[in-house]
Design an enzyme around this catalytic site. Structure first.
Site, short mmCIF file in Angstrom:
data_model
loop_
_atom_site.label_atom_id
_atom_site.label_comp_id
_atom_site.label_asym_id
_atom_site.label_seq_id
_atom_site.Cartn_x
_atom_site.Cartn_y
_atom_site.Cartn_z
N ALA A 1 -8.52 -6.60 22.34
CA ALA A 1 -8.53 -5.73 23.52
C ALA A 1 -7.35 -4.78 23.42
CB ALA A 1 -8.42 -6.58 24.77
N GLY B 1 -9.83 -10.20 21.22
CA GLY B 1 -11.15 -9.70 21.57
C GLY B 1 -11.94 -9.25 20.34
N GLU C 1 -13.39 -12.31 19.00
CA GLU C 1 -14.41 -12.77 19.96
C GLU C 1 -15.69 -11.95 19.82
OE1 GLU C 1 -11.39 -12.47 23.12
OE2 GLU C 1 -12.12 -14.42 23.79
N GLU D 1 -3.93 -14.47 22.06
CA GLU D 1 -3.74 -14.19 23.49
C GLU D 1 -2.63 -15.02 24.11
OE1 GLU D 1 -6.60 -14.38 21.95
OE2 GLU D 1 -8.02 -12.90 22.72
C1 3H9 Z 1 -7.31 -9.74 24.11
O1 3H9 Z 1 -7.93 -9.44 23.14
C2 3H9 Z 1 -7.91 -10.24 25.39
C3 3H9 Z 1 -9.29 -10.76 25.21
O2 3H9 Z 1 -9.28 -12.10 24.77
C4 3H9 Z 1 -10.02 -10.77 26.52
C5 3H9 Z 1 -10.26 -9.45 27.17
C6 3H9 Z 1 -11.20 -9.53 28.34
N1 3H9 Z 1 -3.77 -3.08 21.67
O3 3H9 Z 1 2.39 -4.75 15.39
P1 3H9 Z 1 2.33 -3.42 14.75
C7 3H9 Z 1 -0.35 -1.26 18.33
S1 3H9 Z 1 -5.62 -9.55 24.19
C8 3H9 Z 1 -3.08 -1.93 21.69
O4 3H9 Z 1 3.59 -2.65 14.66
P2 3H9 Z 1 1.46 -4.71 12.33
C9 3H9 Z 1 1.12 -1.59 18.42
O5 3H9 Z 1 1.58 -1.45 19.74
C10 3H9 Z 1 -5.20 -8.83 22.64
N2 3H9 Z 1 -2.19 -1.59 20.74
O6 3H9 Z 1 1.66 -3.49 13.31
C11 3H9 Z 1 1.71 -0.57 17.48
O7 3H9 Z 1 1.78 0.66 18.18
P3 3H9 Z 1 2.99 1.67 17.94
C12 3H9 Z 1 -5.15 -9.83 21.57
C13 3H9 Z 1 -2.01 -2.45 19.75
O8 3H9 Z 1 0.64 -4.19 11.23
C14 3H9 Z 1 0.65 -0.45 16.40
O9 3H9 Z 1 -0.55 -0.95 16.97
N3 3H9 Z 1 -4.64 -9.24 20.38
C15 3H9 Z 1 -2.69 -3.66 19.68
O10 3H9 Z 1 2.77 -5.35 12.05
C16 3H9 Z 1 0.96 -1.23 15.16
O11 3H9 Z 1 1.26 -2.57 15.53
C17 3H9 Z 1 -3.34 -9.30 20.06
O12 3H9 Z 1 -2.56 -9.89 20.75
C18 3H9 Z 1 -3.61 -3.96 20.69
N4 3H9 Z 1 -4.33 -5.09 20.69
O13 3H9 Z 1 0.61 -5.79 13.13
C19 3H9 Z 1 -2.96 -8.61 18.78
N5 3H9 Z 1 -2.28 -4.33 18.56
O14 3H9 Z 1 2.88 2.07 16.50
C20 3H9 Z 1 -1.63 -7.97 18.95
C21 3H9 Z 1 -1.38 -3.53 17.96
O15 3H9 Z 1 2.72 2.74 18.92
N6 3H9 Z 1 -1.27 -7.22 17.79
N7 3H9 Z 1 -1.21 -2.40 18.67
O16 3H9 Z 1 4.24 0.89 18.23
C22 3H9 Z 1 -0.71 -7.78 16.69
O17 3H9 Z 1 -0.56 -8.98 16.58
C23 3H9 Z 1 -0.24 -6.86 15.61
O18 3H9 Z 1 -0.01 -5.61 16.20
C24 3H9 Z 1 -1.23 -6.67 14.44
C25 3H9 Z 1 -0.72 -5.53 13.52
C26 3H9 Z 1 -1.27 -7.98 13.65
C27 3H9 Z 1 -2.59 -6.29 14.96
#
Ligand code: 3H9
Length: 705
Positions: free
Chosen positions: A64, A105, A108, A128
């Site tokens: 998400a 998400g 999912e 999450e």
């Molecule tokens: C969810 O899914 C809820 C659902 O279960 C239910 C819904 C109803 N959204 O970390 P990085 C951005 S909750 C928006 O530096 P990496 C991040 O801010 C979500 N932005 O890179 C950054 O922006 P900026 C569950 C996101 O390669 C850029 O991407 N998912 C999101 O070291 C690069 O990120 C998570 O919790 C996002 N979901 O790591 C995943 N993800 O360049 C959270 C990233 O402007 N994310 N950004 O600063 C991560 O764990 C890591 O970012 C990921 C990439 C492994 C994806």
């Protein structure tokens, strides 16, 4: 816009729906809408019998869109719930083709598809929990059905991305391939479409029954663990409740329970704080005023000046990162001790099974002990970690300036001294920067990067890039006494000491703030760091006429040589081989004597007042630091406190905490604290920034309060 987000093509009679929302294909409103439209199109498309869903640019989806959380867009339809329900209702098989990551998400969504094909290097996960949430788009219901209750709990409570290979034996993936994932997914789609044409029912995870013979036992174990391991976090217990629902209720009822619990967590302070931390962590690397085209200088070898605890701790960071490190100490014995300390640290890790012998050898081979400045002349960066005294530092910097090659960066690990003054002692102030590591330097994540008035942009960029390489959270600070962290902690400590003067005991104060969530109260922390450090700083400030409040009790304790854990006594007593802090009768006597000498009437100070005084002291100084542009943003201050000072992460840091309380209320409480007996009214004058924001109903971290 939606057509750019999703590309619809065909491979034979299979629709290939490729979706993009860089950088991580997060499932924001526009993308959800485009995806829903593409799935509808596929359903109506008489030329296709099946579909493949694939994330563009080598990654499936990061889940998400967290940026939407807290805004109306987060649940603007089509939601992830309806997208997944559309897949449930699909009459044609849909295959998720997973490359890179499928998280939250995103995973999912893949679980709602009929089939999944993954590249062997891909990772999936439900992180999450790290945002104070539970997988709210069916993850808690589908994952236990496909990989079992225990495995699903591990994935959801751990929150870490898991290599797909770990699921090679589970029915989670139809195929794990080394090559073209889309081609493999198309093949699975064709086969599934043929089976369907032959009358087979489409496989859906929702139709699987959870099988766990010892459900009660597994859930009980998980609950017990969660209660101790995550005591201040509500999400883990909610995840376990959802898994129980998955195992005991009809799918749709379980889904309803998941949504209900998700919504509760979504509006919680803990989740808001953890989401703040997610973005705060990433914001630290953005440096104001740094030209876009600035190039970091190459750093192939580093020299550390001083082989004491700090110097050796710093050296370990570079050795771990595979960077050649010279350790300079002018005496052979001290140098040998430093090298032995580094080796002992690695040997300790080998014993714990965290490092193998070959890595130990490789890291030690990168270490070059040096007895003379000429031995470090060719280093690209020198970091001084000598005694915290300006005269000593001046001497070191003059020598470094005279010895090191042109273009080498000269860094100081000072925790309080004026970096501009240090820079001015050299002929290359542009090459001078502060790199303030926290003790133990090989363990603590925080690095304050102190930008002097003359520090060149490429030197700053080099420090930030290097911090990433050695896995530190680097926060840029301007020059002031104590930079961000210690300048604030001075105010916090001043309140702790004042409360001892006024009637609280060190153990009452420590307990109150530890209950608030701090890893350690101020007195236990001081005993760990060494009480002599603060004593030394107070003496310097006294000599400079900058000591605003004398600390007679703290001084008396130091005069007895009670420097803390290292001397076996400090604010507390310690027993050999035991880190537990025991209240000290000696300290109690000193406190009584000093109170009597000052003619004080003491009073009982309750836990709420203790917490307010300590935390608002941080908040007020943090606001001043922000006003003076010492910190670039409030969230940087939070990161300093979360990674360097043990502030409870689930409260988001001091500035975020102030927003959670509400700035109007924080300011109102400060006025109340100013009216208490013995109060330092000047101390409790709210910083102008706080007053303004409180009056405007604003927030200091910029997020929703
Ligand atoms: C969810 O899914 C809820 C659902 O279960 C239910 C819904 C109803 N959204 O970390 P990085 C951005 S909750 C928006 O530096 P990496 C991040 O801010 C979500 N932005 O890179 C950054 O922006 P900026 C569950 C996101 O390669 C850029 O991407 N998912 C999101 O070291 C690069 O990120 C998570 O919790 C996002 N979901 O790591 C995943 N993800 O360049 C959270 C990233 O402007 N994310 N950004 O600063 C991560 O764990 C890591 O970012 C990921 C990439 C492994 C994806």
């Amino acid at each position: 816009m939606s057509t750019e987000l999703v590309r619809y093509s065909t491979s034979g009679r299979v629709a290939v729906i490729s979706f993009a929302n860089p950088p991580v294909n997060s499932l924001g409103f526009e993308l959800r809408r485009a995806l829903a439209a593409a799935i509808e199109r596929m359903q109506a498309d008489a030329a296709v019998d099946a579909a493949v869903l694939v994330g563009a640019n080598g990654t499936f989806s990061g889940g998400a869109d967290i940026k939407e959380f807290g805004t109306p867009e987060a649940f603007r339809g089509p939601t992830l719930w309806s997208l997944n329900a559309t897949l449930d209702d699909s009459t044609k098989p849909v295959v998720a083709a997973i490359e890179g990551i499928a998280l939250g998400g995103g995973f999912e969504l893949a679980l709602s598809c009929h089939h999944r094909v993954a590249h062997a290097d891909a990772k999936v996960g439900l992180p999450e929990v790290k945002l104070g949430l539970l997988p709210g788009a069916g993850g808690t219901q589908r994952l236990p059905r496909i990989i079992g209750v225990e495995n699903a709990l591990n994935v959801m409570l751990g929150g870490e991305p898991v290599p797909v290979k770990m699921f090679a034996k589970a029915p989670l993936f139809d195929a794990i391939v080394d090559q073209d994932v889309i081609a493999a997914a198309v093949a699975v789609a064709e086969k599934s479409a043929a089976a369907r044409a032959a009358g087979k029912v489409l496989p859906r995870i929702r139709d699987i029954r959870v099988r766990e013979p010892d459900l009660e036992g597994v859930l009980q174990y998980a609950r017990n663990t969660a209660k101790t391991a995550f005591k201040d976090y509500p999400a883990p217990l909610a995840i376990i409740d959802c898994v129980q629902a998955a195992a005991t209720k009809r799918f749709d009822d379980g889904l309803a329970e998941e949504q209900r619990l998700f919504k509760g967590l979504y509006i919680s302070d803990v989740s808001a704080a953890l989401r703040h931390v997610f973005f705060a962590e990433r914001a630290t690397s953005r440096v104001d005023g740094l030209p876009k085209d600035v190039k970091p200088r190459p750093i192939e070898s580093v020299a550390i000046i001083g082989a004491g605890t700090m110097g050796t701790g710093i050296a370990i960071n570079f050795l771990n990162a595979g960077i050649r490190t010279r350790l300079l100490e002018l005496g052979q014995e001290a140098l040998d001790r430093g090298v032995a300390r580094i080796r002992a640290t690695y040997e300790g890790q080998v014993k714990k099974g965290k490092l193998d012998e070959s890595k130990l050898a490789a890291r030690m081979a990168l270490l070059e002990p040096v007895l003379d400045y000429s031995g470090i002349a060719t280093s690209d960066l020198a970091i001084e970690a000598v005694f915290e005294d300006m005269a000593v530092k001046e001497k070191v910097f003059k020598t470094l300036d005279a010895t090191l090659k042109p273009g080498a960066i000269l860094a100081t690990n000072t925790s309080t001294l004026d970096v501009d003054h240090i820079a001015a002692t050299t002929q290359r102030p542009g090459d001078v920067i502060g790199l303030h590591f926290f003790s133990p330097a090989n363990v603590m994540r925080l690095l304050e990067v102190v930008r002097g008035a003359a520090t060149s942009p490429d030197v700053l960029a080099t420090a930030m890039a290097l911090a990433k390489k050695i896995k530190k959270t680097a926060v840029v600070s301007g020059v002031c006494d104590g930079f961000i962290g210690n300048r604030m902690i001075n105010q916090y400590s001043a309140q702790a000491l004042a409360m001892v003067d006024e009637g609280a005991s060190p153990e009452q104060i420590d307990q109150a703030i530890e209950r608030f969530g701090f890893a350690m109260g101020p007195f236990r922390m001081s005993d760990m760091a060494g009480n002599d450090i603060g004593w030394h700083i107070r003496k310097r400030q006294q000599a400079e006429g900058k000591l605003s409040r004398p600390a007679k009790i703290a001084d008396a304790i130091c005069e007895l040589g009670r420097f803390g854990q290292k001397t076996g006594s400090g604010w507390y007593d310690y027993k050999p081989g035991d880190r537990a802090a025991y209240p000290s009768p000696v300290v109690a006597k000193i406190i009584d004597a000093e109170r009597a000498a000052a003619g004080r009437t003491t009073r009982k100070i309750d836990a709420a007042e203790i917490v307010e005084r300590l935390v608002y002291a941080l908040v007020n100084e943090g606001a001043r630091i922000l006003e003076e542009k010492i910190a670039q943003r409030a969230s940087d201050i939070d990161m300093v406190y979360l990674t360097g000072y043990g502030f409870p992460i689930w409260r988001g840091g001091p500035m975020r905490y102030a927003d959670t309380v509400g700035l109007y209320e924080v300011v109102r409480r400060m006025h109340k604290l100013a009216a208490l007996p013995d109060a330092d009214t000047a101390f409790w004058t709210p910083a102008p920034l706080l007053q303004r924001l409180a009056a405007e109903g604003g927030s200091i971290t910029g997020g929703a309060a």
